[in-house]
Design an enzyme around this catalytic site. Structure first.
Site, PDB file in Angstrom:
ATOM      1  CD  GLU A 122      49.787   6.650 -73.087  1.00  0.00           C
ATOM      2  OE1 GLU A 122      49.831   7.208 -74.202  1.00  0.00           O
ATOM      3  OE2 GLU A 122      50.799   6.255 -72.484  1.00  0.00           O
ATOM      4  CG  HIS A 147      51.938  -0.961 -67.984  1.00  0.00           C
ATOM      5  ND1 HIS A 147      52.446  -0.064 -67.067  1.00  0.00           N
ATOM      6  CD2 HIS A 147      51.540  -0.214 -69.043  1.00  0.00           C
ATOM      7  CE1 HIS A 147      52.352   1.173 -67.565  1.00  0.00           C
ATOM      8  NE2 HIS A 147      51.798   1.109 -68.747  1.00  0.00           N
ATOM      9  CG  HIS A 217      54.562   1.604 -72.420  1.00  0.00           C
ATOM     10  ND1 HIS A 217      54.583   2.971 -72.533  1.00  0.00           N
ATOM     11  CD2 HIS A 217      53.530   1.343 -71.581  1.00  0.00           C
ATOM     12  CE1 HIS A 217      53.633   3.507 -71.795  1.00  0.00           C
ATOM     13  NE2 HIS A 217      52.974   2.528 -71.213  1.00  0.00           N
TER      14      HIS A 217
HETATM   15  O1  2HA Z   1      47.854   5.350 -67.572  1.00  0.00           O
HETATM   16  O2  2HA Z   1      49.915   3.471 -68.544  1.00  0.00           O
HETATM   17  O3  2HA Z   1      51.130   4.815 -70.517  1.00  0.00           O
HETATM   18  C1  2HA Z   1      49.218   5.406 -67.409  1.00  0.00           C
HETATM   19  C2  2HA Z   1      49.922   4.683 -68.483  1.00  0.00           C
HETATM   20  C3  2HA Z   1      50.581   5.522 -69.477  1.00  0.00           C
HETATM   21 ZN    ZN Z   2      51.310   2.658 -70.025  1.00  0.00          ZN
END
Ligand code: 2HA
Ligand code: ZN
Length: 271
Positions: A122, A147, A217
């Site tokens: 990212e 997340h 996500h």
């Molecule tokens: O670092 O969370 O979105 C891995 C992730 C990619």
């Molecule tokens: Zn992620």
């Protein structure tokens, strides 16, 4: 650990704090496998001599980040686990320095002949956000992606995929959320992770908020320190959790009244 890290107390503290918070991300259940990534702008904390990095591996960037020319970042590694970072930060995160036209970077924390790895997938979103922070000259140093599943769960329902609806819900569940996240959250519709498109949408969203929720996500947040940035996500996740606890106990939460919310907002203004 490289000698320049050992000698720099501020840099060591940033690495120690990131390692501690990475462990919290894992404990919260927000960092399965290689999920989550963190970057910290450490330009004010450390500036190496050119002789210290010019022979290190150099990588080009897809986009040039002109406001970040010469800047240094402590960044978690791609494919690395937050729970491993807690124990061994420099085996799971790295320090990179952008060149003078910000078209690429050296990784200055790895051994030339060692087991090297790249920064988070990212990275375009992280650098884009740091560039936006540099352009508006605000004080945030940290970008964090994780997340946070209670928040992600909300974005699986179309009715919550709307900034006003999301903020009303999150602010109405818990006083802390109004006080510590007064700008509320931004909402970023689903885009491919790691893409320039998701970076563009996230940067737009973080111009008016400190936290952006990525549909289906995760979240991206910015703050002055790694701990402060984590706190923002933690508080929002608490609000979402209270909502889901009410719903799973089979009642619709009463939520704050408009009057209670206005009173809390006044308190937040004076905070
Ligand atoms: O670092 O969370 O979105 C891995 C992730 C990619
Ligand atoms: Zn992620």
């Amino acid at each position: 650990m490289k000698a320049f890290i050992h000698k720099n107390k501020d840099l060591k503290n940033i690495i120690r704090e990131t390692a501690e918070i990475a462990g919290y991300l894992w404990q919260r259940g927000w960092a399965e496998r290689n999920a989550s990534n963190i970057s910290v702008n450490i330009t004010d904390v450390y500036q190496p001599e050119i002789s210290e990095y010019s022979t290190f591996p150099f990588y080009g960037l897809q986009v040039s980040y002109s406001k970040l020319a010469g800047n240094l970042f402590f960044v978690t590694g791609t494919g690395k686990r937050m729970r491993d970072l807690t124990r061994k930060p420099m085996k799971n995160a790295l320090i990179l320095k952008l060149n003078d036209n910000a078209s690429g970077y050296w990784i200055i924390s790895q051994k030339m002949d060692g087991e090297n790895f790249l920064p988070t997938s990212e990275l375009p979103t992280h650098l884009g956000i740091h560039q936006m922070i540099a352009e508006r000259e605000s004080m945030e140093k940290v970008v964090m992606h994780t997340h946070a599943h209670d928040l992600v769960t909300l974005t699986h329902a179309k009715q919550f995929c709307d900034e006003d609806v999301l903020n009303k819900l999150l602010w109405s569940m818990h006083p802390e959320t109004v006080i510590f996240v007064p700008k509320g959250v931004g909402f970023v519709p689903y885009r491919l992770p790691g893409s320039i498109e998701i970076a563009t949408e996230t940067i737009k969203s973080l111009q008016n908020h400190d936290v952006a929720m990525w549909e289906k996500h995760g979240v991206f947040a910015i703050g002055k320190s790694v701990a402060d940035t984590f706190d923002l996500i933690d508080i929002l996740a608490k609000s979402a959790k209270i909502y889901f606890l009410c719903r799973s106990a089979d009642f619709v939460p009463e939520s704050f009244t408009d009057g209670q919310l206005a009173e809390l907002r006044k308190l937040a203004d004076n905070f």
